[in-house]
Write a protein that holds these residues in place. Structure first.
Motif, PDB file in Angstrom:
ATOM      1  N   GLN A 128      23.704 -23.917   4.098  1.00 55.24           N
ATOM      2  CA  GLN A 128      23.028 -22.627   4.044  1.00 55.24           C
ATOM      3  C   GLN A 128      23.781 -21.656   3.139  1.00 55.24           C
ATOM      4  O   GLN A 128      23.191 -20.922   2.360  1.00 55.24           O
ATOM      5  CB  GLN A 128      22.893 -22.040   5.457  1.00 55.24           C
ATOM      6  N   ARG A 129      25.113 -21.666   3.231  1.00 57.52           N
ATOM      7  CA  ARG A 129      25.933 -20.803   2.385  1.00 57.52           C
ATOM      8  C   ARG A 129      25.754 -21.175   0.910  1.00 57.52           C
ATOM      9  O   ARG A 129      25.661 -20.299   0.049  1.00 57.52           O
ATOM     10  CB  ARG A 129      27.400 -20.944   2.795  1.00 57.52           C
ATOM     11  N   ASP A 139      22.368 -19.930  -0.260  1.00 51.78           N
ATOM     12  CA  ASP A 139      22.395 -18.480  -0.475  1.00 51.78           C
ATOM     13  C   ASP A 139      23.083 -18.136  -1.791  1.00 51.78           C
ATOM     14  O   ASP A 139      22.650 -17.236  -2.512  1.00 51.78           O
ATOM     15  CB  ASP A 139      23.112 -17.771   0.681  1.00 51.78           C
ATOM     16  N   THR A 140      24.167 -18.846  -2.107  1.00 56.27           N
ATOM     17  CA  THR A 140      24.891 -18.613  -3.355  1.00 56.27           C
ATOM     18  C   THR A 140      24.000 -18.926  -4.553  1.00 56.27           C
ATOM     19  O   THR A 140      23.931 -18.154  -5.507  1.00 56.27           O
ATOM     20  CB  THR A 140      26.160 -19.481  -3.416  1.00 56.27           C
ATOM     21  N   ALA A 149      21.221 -16.378  -5.094  1.00 58.73           N
ATOM     22  CA  ALA A 149      21.669 -15.071  -5.564  1.00 58.73           C
ATOM     23  C   ALA A 149      22.104 -15.081  -7.030  1.00 58.73           C
ATOM     24  O   ALA A 149      22.559 -14.057  -7.527  1.00 58.73           O
ATOM     25  CB  ALA A 149      22.823 -14.577  -4.690  1.00 58.73           C
TER      26      ALA A 149
END
Length: 153
Positions: A41-42, A45-46, A49
């Protein structure tokens, strides 16, 4: 010769003893899958973005600035005029801007400390390399030597 049947001593609680390792294994698998889910998930998200102008480091260690993003690919400028296209999953992390970091540290300085600093001319400043002589233990460290940049024939 006569053989006698001797009853075996039971340890008691046989069901719990057999179930405990199974419970531990299931718990470890659940914990590891939860950790991996957070990491995925991280990473998502990276990647989501990413915007043109962001400085990134790929998982292979390539550093570049994002020029363009697509559904599957990201175009990075790794040097002036050199563009490379990589898969979005290869983006390891986004490097924070140095300007924003410098502004944050400048805002944290006290006004009293800023008043004590005197302006000096840039021509009078001398860049002296740190030789390690000001170490707390008083030992002097050798400066690392760079490898030769060319070979002689």
């Amino acid at each position: 010769m006569q053989l006698l049947a001797v009853p075996m001593a039971s340890s008691g609680g046989g069901g719990i003893t057999l179930l405990l390792p199974l419970i531990l294994i299931v718990g470890m698998i659940w914990f590891m899958s939860r950790t991996q889910k957070k990491q995925r998930q991280r990473q998502a998200d990276t990647v989501a973005a990413l915007a043109p102008g962001s400085k990134v480091i790929t998982t292979s260690g390539l550093v570049g600035i994002v020029e363009e993003t697509d559904d599957e690919y990201v175009t990075l400028e790794i040097s002036e005029g050199v563009l490379v296209q990589v898969v979005k999953a290869a983006i390891g992390r986004v490097v924070p801007d140095e300007d924003a970091t410098a502004e944050d540290t400048a805002d944290e300085t006290d006004s009293a400390d800023a008043a004590d600093v005197t302006a000096t001319d840039d021509a009078t400043k001398v860049d002296v390399p740190d030789t390690g002589r000001d170490k707390a233990d008083g030992k002097v460290q050798d400066t690392p030597k760079l490898p030769p940049t060319h070979t002689e024939n």
